[in-house]
Design a protein around this motif. Structure first.
Motif, PDB file in Angstrom:
ATOM      1  N   ARG A 122      70.258  27.920 -29.294  1.00  0.00           N
ATOM      2  CA  ARG A 122      69.434  28.941 -28.651  1.00  0.00           C
ATOM      3  C   ARG A 122      69.948  29.183 -27.232  1.00  0.00           C
ATOM      4  N   VAL A 123      69.840  30.416 -26.779  1.00  0.00           N
ATOM      5  CA  VAL A 123      70.322  30.793 -25.453  1.00  0.00           C
ATOM      6  C   VAL A 123      69.246  31.623 -24.767  1.00  0.00           C
ATOM      7  N   THR A 124      68.877  31.207 -23.581  1.00  0.00           N
ATOM      8  CA  THR A 124      67.839  31.898 -22.824  1.00  0.00           C
ATOM      9  C   THR A 124      68.343  32.214 -21.424  1.00  0.00           C
ATOM     10  N   VAL A 125      68.097  33.428 -20.974  1.00  0.00           N
ATOM     11  CA  VAL A 125      68.375  33.820 -19.593  1.00  0.00           C
ATOM     12  C   VAL A 125      67.041  33.956 -18.864  1.00  0.00           C
ATOM     13  N   ILE A 126      66.933  33.273 -17.736  1.00  0.00           N
ATOM     14  CA  ILE A 126      65.751  33.391 -16.879  1.00  0.00           C
ATOM     15  C   ILE A 126      66.163  34.142 -15.619  1.00  0.00           C
ATOM     16  N   SER A 127      65.472  35.242 -15.324  1.00  0.00           N
ATOM     17  CA  SER A 127      65.810  36.064 -14.158  1.00  0.00           C
ATOM     18  C   SER A 127      64.641  36.084 -13.172  1.00  0.00           C
ATOM     19  N   PRO A 128      64.677  35.196 -12.178  1.00  0.00           N
ATOM     20  CA  PRO A 128      63.594  35.165 -11.193  1.00  0.00           C
ATOM     21  C   PRO A 128      63.700  36.312 -10.190  1.00  0.00           C
ATOM     22  N   GLY A 129      62.534  36.757  -9.740  1.00  0.00           N
ATOM     23  CA  GLY A 129      62.467  37.629  -8.584  1.00  0.00           C
ATOM     24  C   GLY A 129      62.375  36.775  -7.334  1.00  0.00           C
ATOM     25  N   LEU A 130      61.722  37.299  -6.300  1.00  0.00           N
ATOM     26  CA  LEU A 130      61.592  36.549  -5.043  1.00  0.00           C
ATOM     27  C   LEU A 130      60.848  35.248  -5.303  1.00  0.00           C
ATOM     28  N   THR A 131      61.531  34.143  -5.080  1.00  0.00           N
ATOM     29  CA  THR A 131      60.995  32.816  -5.374  1.00  0.00           C
ATOM     30  C   THR A 131      61.259  31.909  -4.185  1.00  0.00           C
ATOM     31  N   ARG A 132      60.280  31.109  -3.823  1.00  0.00           N
ATOM     32  CA  ARG A 132      60.457  30.188  -2.702  1.00  0.00           C
ATOM     33  C   ARG A 132      61.427  29.076  -3.080  1.00  0.00           C
ATOM     34  N   SER A 133      62.540  28.996  -2.361  1.00  0.00           N
ATOM     35  CA  SER A 133      63.573  27.993  -2.622  1.00  0.00           C
ATOM     36  C   SER A 133      64.428  27.874  -1.364  1.00  0.00           C
ATOM     37  N   GLU A 134      65.524  27.136  -1.482  1.00  0.00           N
ATOM     38  CA  GLU A 134      66.438  26.973  -0.355  1.00  0.00           C
ATOM     39  C   GLU A 134      67.581  27.988  -0.391  1.00  0.00           C
ATOM     40  N   LEU A 135      67.533  28.948  -1.298  1.00  0.00           N
ATOM     41  CA  LEU A 135      68.643  29.888  -1.432  1.00  0.00           C
ATOM     42  C   LEU A 135      68.913  30.672  -0.154  1.00  0.00           C
ATOM     43  N   THR A 136      67.851  31.050   0.569  1.00  0.00           N
ATOM     44  CA  THR A 136      68.066  31.846   1.778  1.00  0.00           C
ATOM     45  C   THR A 136      68.800  31.046   2.848  1.00  0.00           C
ATOM     46  N   GLY A 137      68.769  29.735   2.739  1.00  0.00           N
ATOM     47  CA  GLY A 137      69.465  28.902   3.710  1.00  0.00           C
ATOM     48  C   GLY A 137      70.971  29.055   3.657  1.00  0.00           C
ATOM     49  N   SER A 138      71.498  29.595   2.548  1.00  0.00           N
ATOM     50  CA  SER A 138      72.944  29.759   2.424  1.00  0.00           C
ATOM     51  C   SER A 138      73.429  31.091   2.985  1.00  0.00           C
ATOM     52  N   ILE A 139      72.529  31.912   3.495  1.00  0.00           N
ATOM     53  CA  ILE A 139      72.914  33.218   4.049  1.00  0.00           C
ATOM     54  C   ILE A 139      73.424  33.024   5.471  1.00  0.00           C
ATOM     55  N   GLY A 140      74.714  33.284   5.681  1.00  0.00           N
ATOM     56  CA  GLY A 140      75.316  33.076   6.990  1.00  0.00           C
ATOM     57  C   GLY A 140      75.150  34.249   7.938  1.00  0.00           C
ATOM     58  N   ASP A 141      74.929  35.441   7.415  1.00  0.00           N
ATOM     59  CA  ASP A 141      74.726  36.635   8.241  1.00  0.00           C
ATOM     60  C   ASP A 141      73.284  36.628   8.727  1.00  0.00           C
ATOM     61  N   SER A 142      73.081  36.449  10.026  1.00  0.00           N
ATOM     62  CA  SER A 142      71.722  36.268  10.566  1.00  0.00           C
ATOM     63  C   SER A 142      70.852  37.496  10.353  1.00  0.00           C
ATOM     64  N   ASP A 143      71.413  38.698  10.462  1.00  0.00           N
ATOM     65  CA  ASP A 143      70.611  39.908  10.261  1.00  0.00           C
ATOM     66  C   ASP A 143      70.132  40.010   8.818  1.00  0.00           C
ATOM     67  N   VAL A 144      71.030  39.721   7.884  1.00  0.00           N
ATOM     68  CA  VAL A 144      70.659  39.757   6.465  1.00  0.00           C
ATOM     69  C   VAL A 144      69.638  38.670   6.161  1.00  0.00           C
ATOM     70  N   LYS A 145      69.863  37.498   6.723  1.00  0.00           N
ATOM     71  CA  LYS A 145      68.930  36.392   6.484  1.00  0.00           C
ATOM     72  C   LYS A 145      67.531  36.737   6.984  1.00  0.00           C
ATOM     73  N   ASP A 146      67.439  37.318   8.164  1.00  0.00           N
ATOM     74  CA  ASP A 146      66.128  37.716   8.702  1.00  0.00           C
ATOM     75  C   ASP A 146      65.457  38.740   7.807  1.00  0.00           C
ATOM     76  N   ALA A 147      66.243  39.710   7.313  1.00  0.00           N
ATOM     77  CA  ALA A 147      65.676  40.757   6.464  1.00  0.00           C
ATOM     78  C   ALA A 147      65.139  40.176   5.161  1.00  0.00           C
ATOM     79  N   VAL A 148      65.864  39.235   4.567  1.00  0.00           N
ATOM     80  CA  VAL A 148      65.416  38.615   3.321  1.00  0.00           C
ATOM     81  C   VAL A 148      64.177  37.773   3.565  1.00  0.00           C
ATOM     82  N   GLU A 149      64.194  36.991   4.639  1.00  0.00           N
ATOM     83  CA  GLU A 149      63.063  36.105   4.898  1.00  0.00           C
ATOM     84  C   GLU A 149      61.784  36.882   5.207  1.00  0.00           C
TER      85      GLU A 149
END
Length: 247
Positions: free
Chosen positions: A181-208
């Motif tokens: 069996r194969v399942t794809v899970i596609s999350p929307g905005l979810t609280r995690s550490e992913l935004t921590g990997s954004i190095g562009d400060s302007d983009v990071k602020d906009a996402v946060e």
């Protein structure tokens, strides 16, 4: 979508990127439902603490260091789980990074990192478990994509490309399989550490600034639990899980 643990046949579930966010929440939810969870990530100290906490709550957890960008590390992770339990029922390919930026920022190293973790890491996981699952004549591969795998937004071109690719290879694997069996899970905005990997400060602020509507990582763990606890002849191919308020 919850299932009482008394009705669940325990499965051996491998979770990559289990040290935080969706991976951690998924491991906790599956362990609480009675499954054996094998935790993989680079931060072994965090994994060991998580495994102990799960065990202290009467769950079953085993931690093993994992770098999904290294095929040998992925094979070692899967092999350790197979040696311990004698089978591998589910692989949750969750590890991912999201250093968003405009293409003209030319952050090529970040593009490479997304391809290595988000795409090659998924492929290495599939390569490591497929022989075992084929020999068992059963298995379930759960790949984490994203709503960015369904659309493309400015600053997300490369990230979206990797997540579109995850959906494509998942569909190809599904069509090639009759006992997996194969399942794809596609999350929307979810609280995690992913935004921590954004190095562009302007983009990071906009996402946060958008994260006030984000759903907890546990919501994705619940979706994964739903998918893996369906009857063997039912394959939940894709689940999209967004905050109600997300456009």
């Amino acid at each position: 979508m919850t299932h009482p643990s008394t009705t669940v046949t325990p499965k051996v579930v491998l979770v990559t990127g289990a040290g935080s966010g969706i991976g951690e929440a998924t491991a906790r939810r599956l362990a609480a439902a009675g499954h054996h969870v094998v935790l993989g990530a680079r931060r072994i100290d965090r994994l060991a603490a998580l495994a102990k906490d799960i065990e202290d709550r009467a769950g079953s957890a085993f931690a093993h260091v994992l770098d999904v960008t290294d095929p040998a590390s992925v094979r070692s992770f899967v092999g350790a789980a197979h040696d311990r339990y004698g089978r591998v029922d589910v692989l949750v390919n969750n590890a991912g990074v999201m250093p968003l930026s405009r293409l003209d920022a030319l952050r090529v190293d970040e593009w490479d990192r997304m391809i290595d973790v988000n795409l090659r890491g998924v492929l290495y996981g599939i390569a490591a478990v497929l022989p075992i699952m084929r020999a068992q004549h059963a298995g379930h591969i759960v790949n984490l994509s994203s709503v960015s795998g369904l659309r493309v937004d400015p600053t997300a071109a490369v990230y979206s490309a990797t997540k579109h690719a995850v959906r494509a290879l998942s569909e190809g694997l599904r069509q090639e399989s009759r006992d997996l069996r194969v399942t794809v899970i596609s999350p929307g905005l979810t609280r995690s550490e992913l935004t921590g990997s954004i190095g562009d400060s302007d983009v990071k602020d906009a996402v946060e600034q958008q994260m006030d509507i984000a759903i907890p990582a546990a919501a994705i763990g619940e979706a994964i639990l739903y998918a893996i606890t369906q009857p063997a002849d039912v394959d939940v191919n894709e689940l999209v899980v967004r905050p109600t308020a997300q456009g």
